[in-house]
Design a protein around this motif. Structure first.
Motif, short mmCIF file in Angstrom:
data_model
loop_
_atom_site.label_atom_id
_atom_site.label_comp_id
_atom_site.label_asym_id
_atom_site.label_seq_id
_atom_site.Cartn_x
_atom_site.Cartn_y
_atom_site.Cartn_z
N TYR A 147 0.84 -1.21 0.00
CA TYR A 147 0.00 0.00 0.00
C TYR A 147 0.87 1.25 0.00
CZ TYR A 147 1.02 0.71 4.98
OH TYR A 147 1.65 0.93 6.18
N ARG A 151 -5.17 6.39 1.29
CA ARG A 151 -4.45 5.11 1.26
C ARG A 151 -4.99 4.26 0.11
NH1 ARG A 151 -2.56 0.75 5.41
NH2 ARG A 151 -3.21 -1.19 4.40
N GLU A 196 -4.29 0.33 -2.01
CA GLU A 196 -3.66 -0.99 -1.88
C GLU A 196 -3.47 -1.65 -3.24
OE1 GLU A 196 -5.39 -2.36 2.50
OE2 GLU A 196 -6.20 -3.24 0.65
#
Length: 236
Positions: free
Chosen positions: A54, A112, A114
């Motif tokens: 990530y 964020r 991933e």
């Protein structure tokens, strides 16, 4: 009038007799029947490696933050696509506000995203992961049983479970002094096929900082089992 009553009585008796037939048949169905269970198991290798990386950052401008995250992820995807036999899946991507100490005013944004990578080639994926950790962080390293391996394992266990059930059925028949048996019903259930087994990535991350080495990984095995539950009818 009396003839009608007698006829009705006869019909009523006949209906009652027919209604009792299913009950009698049900009693006969369970005659000399016993329930049995057989279980077999085997060790199956976790042959699928799953790595989740990530990137995370913050900025006062949500537009600039989104552009930064997108650029980082696009570079990571391009790098990962260069490696054969690695399946890529983009995971979750979340953005949320950062508040001041009084939790009243938004002072910035954090985002964020991933990237999930899967492969049965542990060496290739390990090397790629080490290289990508210069720009990304590791969330987890997991190991699972690949779908093709699971199907082959289940097919083999099914044959073993049938053989084990038949052996127990014959043993029970001999113990009861029967001449033979027939299977009334038989059900199969599998257990032990794991969800991905997570390994922490912090140690691997630290080792990859400078030279991006290829870490040794050992996925291990899982003990999986199949049970055969059924009913047999013993012939006297």
């Amino acid at each position: 009038m009396s003839r009608f009553i007698r006829s009705a009585a006869v019909l009523s008796l006949g209906a009652a007799t027919l209604a009792s037939l299913p009950a009698v048949a049900a009693d006969e169905l369970h005659y000399n029947q016993i329930s049995l269970r057989a279980e077999v198991s085997q060790e199956v290798a976790r042959d699928q490696m799953i790595v989740t990386l990530y990137t995370e950052s913050q900025n006062t401008d949500p537009g600039k933050l989104a552009a930064e995250i997108t650029t980082t992820m696009n570079k990571a995807l391009a790098q990962a696509r260069e490696v054969k036999d690695v399946t890529l899946r983009q995971g979750s991507r979340n953005s949320y506000p950062i508040y001041d100490n009084k939790n009243q005013k938004i002072t910035g944004w954090r985002e964020r995203a991933e990237l999930r990578m899967e492969s049965s080639d542990f060496a290739a994926l390990s090397k790629l992961t080490g290289e990508m950790l210069t720009n990304l962080k590791m969330d987890s390293m997991d190991f699972a049983i690949a779908n093709s391996t699971r199907k082959a394992s289940e097919d083999a266990l099914l044959k073993e479970a049938v053989a084990a059930f038949k052996a127990r059925a014959q043993l029970a028949t001999d113990a009861l002094g029967g001449k033979g048996y027939k299977i009334v019903n038989l059900n199969f259930n599998t257990n032990g096929y794991p969800q991905p087994y997570a390994r922490g990535g912090m140690m691997m991350k630290a080792a990859a900082m400078d030279s991006a080495p290829t870490p040794e990984v050992e996925a291990g095995t899982s003990q999986v089992s199949m049970s055969a539950d059924g009913v047999i009818e013993v012939t006297p």
